[in-house]
Design a protein around this motif. Structure first.
Motif, PDB file in Angstrom:
ATOM      1  N   PHE A   7      -2.127 -34.792   8.019  1.00 41.02           N
ATOM      2  CA  PHE A   7      -2.157 -36.027   9.365  1.00 41.02           C
ATOM      3  C   PHE A   7      -0.862 -36.380   9.976  1.00 41.02           C
ATOM      4  O   PHE A   7      -0.395 -37.272   9.195  1.00 41.02           O
ATOM      5  N   GLN A   8      -1.085 -36.147  10.790  1.00 45.81           N
ATOM      6  CA  GLN A   8       0.452 -36.473  11.493  1.00 45.81           C
ATOM      7  C   GLN A   8       0.306 -36.680  13.610  1.00 45.81           C
ATOM      8  O   GLN A   8       0.359 -35.482  13.851  1.00 45.81           O
ATOM      9  N   ALA A   9       0.464 -37.975  13.466  1.00 44.80           N
ATOM     10  CA  ALA A   9       0.214 -38.337  15.336  1.00 44.80           C
ATOM     11  C   ALA A   9      -0.917 -37.562  15.937  1.00 44.80           C
ATOM     12  O   ALA A   9      -0.396 -36.769  16.481  1.00 44.80           O
ATOM     13  N   GLU A  10      -1.791 -38.353  15.997  1.00 47.50           N
ATOM     14  CA  GLU A  10      -3.180 -37.696  15.942  1.00 47.50           C
ATOM     15  C   GLU A  10      -2.893 -36.048  15.759  1.00 47.50           C
ATOM     16  O   GLU A  10      -4.117 -35.771  17.120  1.00 47.50           O
ATOM     17  N   LYS A  11      -2.833 -35.070  15.415  1.00 45.82           N
ATOM     18  CA  LYS A  11      -3.111 -34.065  15.015  1.00 45.82           C
ATOM     19  C   LYS A  11      -3.523 -34.078  12.962  1.00 45.82           C
ATOM     20  O   LYS A  11      -2.679 -34.884  12.576  1.00 45.82           O
ATOM     21  N   CYS A  18      -6.945 -18.910   3.608  1.00 46.64           N
ATOM     22  CA  CYS A  18      -6.719 -18.211   4.362  1.00 46.64           C
ATOM     23  C   CYS A  18      -6.002 -17.911   5.407  1.00 46.64           C
ATOM     24  O   CYS A  18      -4.219 -18.161   5.293  1.00 46.64           O
ATOM     25  N   ASN A  19      -5.801 -18.769   6.076  1.00 50.51           N
ATOM     26  CA  ASN A  19      -5.640 -19.167   7.294  1.00 50.51           C
ATOM     27  C   ASN A  19      -4.520 -20.244   7.676  1.00 50.51           C
ATOM     28  O   ASN A  19      -5.463 -21.385   7.388  1.00 50.51           O
ATOM     29  N   ARG A  20      -3.554 -20.328   8.455  1.00 45.24           N
ATOM     30  CA  ARG A  20      -3.085 -22.064   9.057  1.00 45.24           C
ATOM     31  C   ARG A  20      -4.429 -22.607  10.248  1.00 45.24           C
ATOM     32  O   ARG A  20      -4.849 -21.382  10.638  1.00 45.24           O
ATOM     33  N   TYR A  21      -4.660 -23.428   9.569  1.00 49.79           N
ATOM     34  CA  TYR A  21      -5.229 -24.009  10.632  1.00 49.79           C
ATOM     35  C   TYR A  21      -4.594 -25.536  12.380  1.00 49.79           C
ATOM     36  O   TYR A  21      -3.608 -26.452  11.280  1.00 49.79           O
ATOM     37  N   PHE A  22      -4.671 -25.946  12.853  1.00 49.29           N
ATOM     38  CA  PHE A  22      -4.377 -26.847  13.284  1.00 49.29           C
ATOM     39  C   PHE A  22      -5.599 -27.709  14.622  1.00 49.29           C
ATOM     40  O   PHE A  22      -6.305 -26.612  14.984  1.00 49.29           O
ATOM     41  N   GLY A  23      -5.668 -28.872  14.906  1.00 44.93           N
ATOM     42  CA  GLY A  23      -6.070 -29.083  15.950  1.00 44.93           C
ATOM     43  C   GLY A  23      -5.462 -30.932  16.188  1.00 44.93           C
ATOM     44  O   GLY A  23      -4.706 -31.743  15.582  1.00 44.93           O
ATOM     45  N   GLY A  24      -6.553 -31.422  16.872  1.00 41.96           N
ATOM     46  CA  GLY A  24      -6.119 -32.393  17.131  1.00 41.96           C
ATOM     47  C   GLY A  24      -7.461 -33.809  16.967  1.00 41.96           C
ATOM     48  O   GLY A  24      -7.981 -33.249  16.754  1.00 41.96           O
TER      49      GLY A  24
END
Length: 89
Positions: A7-11, A18-24
């Protein structure tokens, strides 16, 4: 196939087996959080890893609360409970 969360600055981001993921992420106060739409890289992996990844991402999208138990981060919601232990990258 490690599953991680950072977690970093609302992310939120990490590895999803398997994959990388990202979101808010939105802090709604009193331990309530909302995870926004999740983006995922598009690598193909062996089927068992892909199934694990899909289940993890569905649980993650349903998270509504966070807390800590014995030093672990606990994310919970309609999809169930996800527990992350502190680790070294």
């Amino acid at each position: 196939g490690k599953v991680t969360a950072s977690f970093q600055a609302e992310k939120i981001s990490g590895g999803a087996a398997c994959n990388r993921y990202f979101g808010g992420v939105e802090d709604e106060g009193r331990g309530a959080i909302a995870i926004g739409e999740i983006g995922v890289t598009q690598m193909a992996c062996p089927e068992p890893l892909m199934e694990l990844e899909q289940a993890f991402l569905e649980h993650l999208a349903a998270v509504e609360q966070f807390g800590f138990r014995f030093g672990d981060l606990v994310l919970s919601g309609a999809g169930g409970i996800l527990v992350f232990s502190p680790g070294m990258d």
